[in-house]
Design a protein around this motif. Sequence first.
Motif, PDB file in Angstrom:
ATOM      1  N   GLU A  81      83.043  87.498 -39.963  1.00  0.00           N
ATOM      2  CA  GLU A  81      83.166  88.945 -39.818  1.00  0.00           C
ATOM      3  C   GLU A  81      84.240  89.323 -38.787  1.00  0.00           C
ATOM      4  OE1 GLU A  81      79.339  90.361 -38.760  1.00  0.00           O
ATOM      5  OE2 GLU A  81      78.387  89.826 -40.685  1.00  0.00           O
ATOM      6  N   GLY A  82      84.761  88.328 -38.123  1.00  0.00           N
ATOM      7  CA  GLY A  82      85.795  88.598 -37.118  1.00  0.00           C
ATOM      8  C   GLY A  82      85.257  89.042 -35.781  1.00  0.00           C
ATOM      9  N   VAL A  83      83.974  88.838 -35.547  1.00  0.00           N
ATOM     10  CA  VAL A  83      83.376  89.219 -34.270  1.00  0.00           C
ATOM     11  C   VAL A  83      83.750  88.167 -33.224  1.00  0.00           C
ATOM     12  CG1 VAL A  83      81.249  89.646 -33.014  1.00  0.00           C
ATOM     13  CG2 VAL A  83      81.485  90.426 -35.391  1.00  0.00           C
ATOM     14  N   GLN A  84      84.340  88.603 -32.154  1.00  0.00           N
ATOM     15  CA  GLN A  84      84.724  87.693 -31.079  1.00  0.00           C
ATOM     16  C   GLN A  84      84.104  88.159 -29.772  1.00  0.00           C
ATOM     17  OE1 GLN A  84      88.977  87.484 -30.918  1.00  0.00           O
ATOM     18  NE2 GLN A  84      89.168  86.425 -32.872  1.00  0.00           N
ATOM     19  N   MET A  85      83.737  87.199 -28.966  1.00  0.00           N
ATOM     20  CA  MET A  85      83.162  87.531 -27.674  1.00  0.00           C
ATOM     21  C   MET A  85      84.292  87.816 -26.678  1.00  0.00           C
ATOM     22  SD  MET A  85      79.934  87.609 -27.977  1.00  0.00           S
ATOM     23  CE  MET A  85      80.307  88.347 -29.594  1.00  0.00           C
ATOM     24  N   PRO A  86      84.241  88.946 -26.006  1.00  0.00           N
ATOM     25  CA  PRO A  86      85.315  89.298 -25.063  1.00  0.00           C
ATOM     26  C   PRO A  86      85.280  88.421 -23.820  1.00  0.00           C
ATOM     27  CG  PRO A  86      83.530  90.875 -24.884  1.00  0.00           C
ATOM     28  CD  PRO A  86      83.181  89.976 -26.042  1.00  0.00           C
ATOM     29  N   PRO A  87      86.434  88.175 -23.215  1.00  0.00           N
ATOM     30  CA  PRO A  87      86.454  87.440 -21.948  1.00  0.00           C
ATOM     31  C   PRO A  87      86.012  88.346 -20.804  1.00  0.00           C
ATOM     32  CG  PRO A  87      88.648  88.165 -22.490  1.00  0.00           C
ATOM     33  CD  PRO A  87      87.775  88.546 -23.664  1.00  0.00           C
ATOM     34  N   GLN A  88      85.846  87.753 -19.656  1.00  0.00           N
ATOM     35  CA  GLN A  88      85.536  88.560 -18.486  1.00  0.00           C
ATOM     36  C   GLN A  88      86.652  89.605 -18.290  1.00  0.00           C
ATOM     37  OE1 GLN A  88      82.996  88.789 -16.355  1.00  0.00           O
ATOM     38  NE2 GLN A  88      81.791  87.245 -17.432  1.00  0.00           N
ATOM     39  N   PRO A  89      86.310  90.835 -17.896  1.00  0.00           N
ATOM     40  CA  PRO A  89      87.315  91.896 -17.778  1.00  0.00           C
ATOM     41  C   PRO A  89      88.512  91.511 -16.914  1.00  0.00           C
ATOM     42  CG  PRO A  89      85.115  92.804 -17.563  1.00  0.00           C
ATOM     43  CD  PRO A  89      84.957  91.315 -17.593  1.00  0.00           C
ATOM     44  N   SER A  90      88.255  90.860 -15.784  1.00  0.00           N
ATOM     45  CA  SER A  90      89.360  90.517 -14.888  1.00  0.00           C
ATOM     46  C   SER A  90      90.300  89.502 -15.522  1.00  0.00           C
ATOM     47  CB  SER A  90      88.828  89.961 -13.562  1.00  0.00           C
ATOM     48  OG  SER A  90      88.019  88.817 -13.796  1.00  0.00           O
TER      49      SER A  90
ATOM     50  N   LEU B 186      72.710  82.067 -31.005  1.00  0.00           N
ATOM     51  CA  LEU B 186      72.589  82.178 -32.464  1.00  0.00           C
ATOM     52  C   LEU B 186      72.533  80.801 -33.120  1.00  0.00           C
ATOM     53  CD1 LEU B 186      75.173  85.022 -33.243  1.00  0.00           C
ATOM     54  CD2 LEU B 186      72.670  85.185 -33.343  1.00  0.00           C
ATOM     55  N   PRO B 187      71.828  80.708 -34.229  1.00  0.00           N
ATOM     56  CA  PRO B 187      71.858  79.477 -35.017  1.00  0.00           C
ATOM     57  C   PRO B 187      73.276  79.266 -35.561  1.00  0.00           C
ATOM     58  CG  PRO B 187      69.998  80.844 -35.654  1.00  0.00           C
ATOM     59  CD  PRO B 187      70.857  81.682 -34.773  1.00  0.00           C
ATOM     60  N   PRO B 188      73.656  78.064 -35.877  1.00  0.00           N
ATOM     61  CA  PRO B 188      75.005  77.791 -36.373  1.00  0.00           C
ATOM     62  C   PRO B 188      75.389  78.636 -37.581  1.00  0.00           C
ATOM     63  CG  PRO B 188      73.921  75.748 -35.780  1.00  0.00           C
ATOM     64  CD  PRO B 188      72.885  76.816 -35.653  1.00  0.00           C
ATOM     65  N   ALA B 189      74.462  78.871 -38.487  1.00  0.00           N
ATOM     66  CA  ALA B 189      74.788  79.647 -39.684  1.00  0.00           C
ATOM     67  C   ALA B 189      75.151  81.082 -39.308  1.00  0.00           C
ATOM     68  CB  ALA B 189      73.619  79.644 -40.662  1.00  0.00           C
ATOM     69  N   ASP B 190      74.424  81.638 -38.328  1.00  0.00           N
ATOM     70  CA  ASP B 190      74.718  83.008 -37.906  1.00  0.00           C
ATOM     71  C   ASP B 190      76.035  83.080 -37.137  1.00  0.00           C
ATOM     72  OD1 ASP B 190      72.430  83.863 -39.096  1.00  0.00           O
ATOM     73  OD2 ASP B 190      71.229  83.871 -37.256  1.00  0.00           O
ATOM     74  N   VAL B 191      76.321  82.023 -36.373  1.00  0.00           N
ATOM     75  CA  VAL B 191      77.609  81.956 -35.667  1.00  0.00           C
ATOM     76  C   VAL B 191      78.750  81.977 -36.676  1.00  0.00           C
ATOM     77  CG1 VAL B 191      79.100  80.517 -34.254  1.00  0.00           C
ATOM     78  CG2 VAL B 191      76.679  80.793 -33.638  1.00  0.00           C
ATOM     79  N   ALA B 192      78.580  81.189 -37.748  1.00  0.00           N
ATOM     80  CA  ALA B 192      79.616  81.139 -38.783  1.00  0.00           C
ATOM     81  C   ALA B 192      79.791  82.514 -39.422  1.00  0.00           C
ATOM     82  CB  ALA B 192      79.252  80.095 -39.830  1.00  0.00           C
ATOM     83  N   GLN B 193      78.684  83.199 -39.681  1.00  0.00           N
ATOM     84  CA  GLN B 193      78.772  84.518 -40.271  1.00  0.00           C
ATOM     85  C   GLN B 193      79.502  85.492 -39.347  1.00  0.00           C
ATOM     86  OE1 GLN B 193      75.059  86.180 -41.666  1.00  0.00           O
ATOM     87  NE2 GLN B 193      75.894  88.269 -41.734  1.00  0.00           N
ATOM     88  N   MET B 194      79.168  85.437 -38.080  1.00  0.00           N
ATOM     89  CA  MET B 194      79.816  86.320 -37.111  1.00  0.00           C
ATOM     90  C   MET B 194      81.318  86.059 -37.066  1.00  0.00           C
ATOM     91  SD  MET B 194      77.462  88.296 -35.795  1.00  0.00           S
ATOM     92  CE  MET B 194      78.063  88.859 -34.234  1.00  0.00           C
TER      93      MET B 194
END
Length: 210
Positions: free
Chosen positions: A160-169, A149-157
Amino acid sequence: MKIKAIMGLRPKAQDAASIRAAIGEAEAAQAEAKARAAGLEATRAATMLDGEAAQLERAERDLATARADAERAGIMLEALRGRLEAAERAEVLARVRTAAKDAEAASARFLAFMRDEYPKLAQKIAAGMRLETAASEATQAANAAFIALPPADVAQMMEEGVQMPPQPSMTIAPYLFPNFNANVRLPAARGSAWPPTDDCTFEFQGKVNA
């Protein structure tokens, strides 16, 4: 000691413990008879010098009885010790037979498990590993998309509180990172029934055979 008393030294049962107890009683009886004989020998010698004929005869009868008691106790001891050796051998053999039966029963339980339960468990574990693979791939795809994502979209995400999950293990056991599959040896991802085939990976004495 009367014959009946000597016969009373027989073991109460034919197991090793009972025979050992009888040996202890026979040893005590023999020691007592020998001590009595030693005292009577001294009595006989003194009676020969100072006593009457009847006293000497009585002393010699008593001495003969004591010596006979000691001899009988000795014969009983010899017989008991032979019986004890046989009883101990029989008990050792019985323990070995029992151990062999226990081992056979334990092996039968294990083989029954491998025949009846392992195939089902293997398939369940394999299904769980496939779930982890799918979750890991989805996580990687989500992170790749986020990073692209472009930096502006990263900031928006982030707003919004969207976080990327870690690996399941990493969520359940960080020490398993990078993945759970890498730490599973039985079964491998596709799973298999017993006996092992190329579908399974097995760990044996620290070595992995694929």
